[in-house]
Design an enzyme around this catalytic site. Structure first.
Site, short mmCIF file in Angstrom:
data_model
loop_
_atom_site.label_atom_id
_atom_site.label_comp_id
_atom_site.label_asym_id
_atom_site.label_seq_id
_atom_site.Cartn_x
_atom_site.Cartn_y
_atom_site.Cartn_z
N SER A 19 40.42 31.04 76.70
CA SER A 19 41.48 30.10 77.09
C SER A 19 41.12 29.39 78.39
O SER A 19 40.65 30.00 79.35
CB SER A 19 42.80 30.85 77.28
N LEU A 20 41.37 28.08 78.41
CA LEU A 20 41.11 27.28 79.62
C LEU A 20 42.37 27.17 80.48
O LEU A 20 42.33 26.63 81.58
CB LEU A 20 40.63 25.89 79.22
N SER A 21 43.49 27.68 79.96
CA SER A 21 44.76 27.53 80.68
C SER A 21 44.75 28.15 82.08
O SER A 21 45.27 27.54 83.01
CB SER A 21 45.90 28.10 79.84
N THR A 66 49.20 31.55 72.37
CA THR A 66 48.17 30.97 71.54
C THR A 66 47.90 31.88 70.35
O THR A 66 48.59 32.89 70.15
CB THR A 66 46.91 30.61 72.39
N LYS A 70 51.58 32.29 67.76
CA LYS A 70 52.43 31.10 67.87
C LYS A 70 53.63 31.09 66.92
O LYS A 70 54.65 30.50 67.24
CB LYS A 70 51.59 29.83 67.63
N ASN A 91 54.57 27.39 71.85
CA ASN A 91 53.40 27.57 72.72
C ASN A 91 53.79 27.84 74.17
O ASN A 91 52.92 28.12 75.00
CB ASN A 91 52.44 26.37 72.63
N ASP A 106 52.99 21.05 72.78
CA ASP A 106 51.82 20.38 72.18
C ASP A 106 52.15 18.95 71.75
O ASP A 106 51.29 18.07 71.80
CB ASP A 106 51.33 21.17 70.94
N ALA A 135 47.72 22.74 64.56
CA ALA A 135 47.73 21.56 65.42
C ALA A 135 48.25 20.34 64.65
O ALA A 135 48.93 19.48 65.22
CB ALA A 135 46.33 21.30 65.96
N GLY A 252 40.42 15.28 73.17
CA GLY A 252 41.47 16.29 73.21
C GLY A 252 41.77 16.85 74.59
O GLY A 252 42.73 17.62 74.73
P1 NAP Z 1 43.97 25.87 62.24
O1 NAP Z 1 45.42 26.20 62.21
O2 NAP Z 1 42.97 26.89 61.87
O3 NAP Z 1 43.79 24.56 61.28
C1 NAP Z 1 42.53 23.99 61.03
C2 NAP Z 1 42.64 23.01 59.87
O4 NAP Z 1 41.34 22.43 59.68
C3 NAP Z 1 43.05 23.66 58.54
O5 NAP Z 1 43.86 22.77 57.82
C4 NAP Z 1 41.71 23.83 57.83
O6 NAP Z 1 41.79 23.74 56.44
C5 NAP Z 1 40.95 22.63 58.32
N1 NAP Z 1 39.51 22.85 58.27
C6 NAP Z 1 38.79 23.79 58.94
N2 NAP Z 1 37.49 23.69 58.63
C7 NAP Z 1 37.39 22.68 57.73
C8 NAP Z 1 36.28 22.11 57.01
N3 NAP Z 1 35.04 22.55 57.18
N4 NAP Z 1 36.54 21.10 56.16
C9 NAP Z 1 37.81 20.64 55.99
N5 NAP Z 1 38.88 21.14 56.64
C10 NAP Z 1 38.67 22.15 57.49
O7 NAP Z 1 43.53 25.37 63.69
P2 NAP Z 1 44.43 24.56 64.75
O8 NAP Z 1 45.11 25.50 65.66
O9 NAP Z 1 45.23 23.57 64.00
O10 NAP Z 1 43.29 23.83 65.63
C11 NAP Z 1 42.48 22.84 65.06
C12 NAP Z 1 41.62 22.16 66.13
O11 NAP Z 1 42.46 21.49 67.07
C13 NAP Z 1 40.74 23.12 66.93
O12 NAP Z 1 39.50 22.51 67.13
C14 NAP Z 1 41.48 23.25 68.25
O13 NAP Z 1 40.60 23.52 69.33
C15 NAP Z 1 42.10 21.88 68.39
N6 NAP Z 1 43.31 21.89 69.23
C16 NAP Z 1 43.30 21.18 70.39
C17 NAP Z 1 44.43 21.15 71.19
C18 NAP Z 1 44.42 20.35 72.46
O14 NAP Z 1 45.26 20.61 73.33
N7 NAP Z 1 43.52 19.41 72.63
C19 NAP Z 1 45.60 21.84 70.80
C20 NAP Z 1 45.57 22.55 69.59
C21 NAP Z 1 44.42 22.57 68.80
P3 NAP Z 1 42.40 24.92 55.52
O15 NAP Z 1 43.86 24.94 55.84
O16 NAP Z 1 42.12 24.46 54.14
O17 NAP Z 1 41.70 26.17 55.93
#
Ligand code: NAP
Length: 289
Positions: A19-21, A66, A70, A91, A106, A135, A252
């Site tokens: 976590s970077l928080s 996180t 969540k 969150n 978020d 997300a 992001g």
């Molecule tokens: P998550 O709940 O695991 O969701 C990831 C999504 O991506 C799922 O729908 C998954 O599909 C899909 N996916 C993963 N690998 C894939 C692939 N190879 N091809 C196609 N679809 C794929 O994760 P999350 O919490 O939403 O986070 C997602 C990203 O957002 C991460 O990189 C995270 O670091 C970033 N994020 C950034 C912030 C920010 O503040 N900037 C905040 C939150 C998240 P399936 O459902 O089919 O498995």
């Protein structure tokens, strides 16, 4: 300096080491000269309830939540904000009148760079969201708040997409929401004024991956915005492709900073926090400055 009066903030997750928080919150607290400390708490899923009871007992002021807590934290809270209810995830938790109150910052974090840099009418904007995970839920809620004309969510698993669509019931978010599989991308991309990557494709260490090809991104309409939620690497391949095809690129990092700033305002009960210090601390930590 930690003293007998130091107040406690933190983040719960499992694992939580990455976590970077803590970096950005402690930088802000130091800048403000406040006697608080923000620490990471690795809490295994089976210990969540006892940990929350313990937090109340030792007077924790508030904490971030996180993965994997969540959603599972919801039944342990006394109140949940309408935004957190809509997203189905919390969150940020704060203590008020001996109760735990949950919210979700978020959405505010996602919207901040769009609203600051592109203060425009979004009612003609078609949003295309890649991925249907946690997300993506905050991004859908954010796009609904902007008033986007249509919100397309694209995923690889038809069953998960159907569950995603159904989970919004007849809420405001569901009104303009449509789910599609990746096969529909060729017809959706030319409509997308706002393209958001919420998948982890391209995240460190897979820095040479991108959810779309340059050829696909060339079909984005003029003036489109490509927004990647990933913050390492910075920029991602997806955003380098966006620059290559001449559309606007947003990374992001700002979402991360702004969701943190929104949480800190809640805990400290103040309208302003040193956002620049938080951003700078993160950039420095990530080797970007
Ligand atoms: P998550 O709940 O695991 O969701 C990831 C999504 O991506 C799922 O729908 C998954 O599909 C899909 N996916 C993963 N690998 C894939 C692939 N190879 N091809 C196609 N679809 C794929 O994760 P999350 O919490 O939403 O986070 C997602 C990203 O957002 C991460 O990189 C995270 O670091 C970033 N994020 C950034 C912030 C920010 O503040 N900037 C905040 C939150 C998240 P399936 O459902 O089919 O498995």
């Amino acid at each position: 300096m930690i003293t007998g009066k130091t107040k406690l903030l933190g983040v719960i997750g499992y694992p939580v080491e990455h976590s970077l928080s803590p970096v950005m919150h402690n930088a802000a607290l130091t800048q403000l000269g406040l006697n608080y400390v923000y620490v990471p708490f690795p809490i295994e899923p089976q210990n969540l309830e006892v940990a929350i009871l313990g937090f109340a007992a030792v007077g924790v002021v508030g904490f971030n939540v996180t993965i994997p807590h969540k959603q599972t934290i919801l039944p342990l809270l006394s109140e949940i904000s309408p935004t957190a209810k809509a997203v189905g995830a919390v969150n940020t938790v704060s203590r008020k009148d001996n109760k735990w109150i949950g919210t979700n910052t978020d959405i505010e974090g996602f919207l901040a760079p769009l609203q600051t840099m592109y203060n425009q009418d979004w009612s003609q904007t078609v949003a295309l969201i890649l991925g249907n995970g946690g997300a993506a839920r905050a991004v859908v809620a954010g796009c609904a708040e902007l008033g986007c004309e249509k919100i397309f969510v694209v995923g690889r698993n038809a069953q998960k997409l159907e569950e995603f669509q159904n989970s919004w019931g007849d809420s405001r978010e569901s009104q303009n929401l449509q789910v599609h599989t990746w096969h529909s991308l060729p017809k959706l991309i030319p409509q997308a004024k706002l393209l958001v990557n919420t998948t982890p494709i391209g995240m460190y260490p897979h820095v040479e991956e991108s959810p779309l090809s340059v050829e696909e991104m060339e079909n984005l309409p003029a003036g489109a915005i490509a927004y990647d939620l990933i913050y390492t690497p910075n920029p991602t391949k997806f955003l380098r492709q966006a620059q290559q095809v001449g559309v606007i690129a947003i990374d992001g990092l700002e979402m991360l900073v702004q969701q943190g700033a929104a949480a800190l305002k809640i805990w400290l009960q103040q309208d302003t926090v040193p956002v620049d210090v938080m951003r700078q601390a993160l950039r420095h930590h990530l080797g970007l400055t």
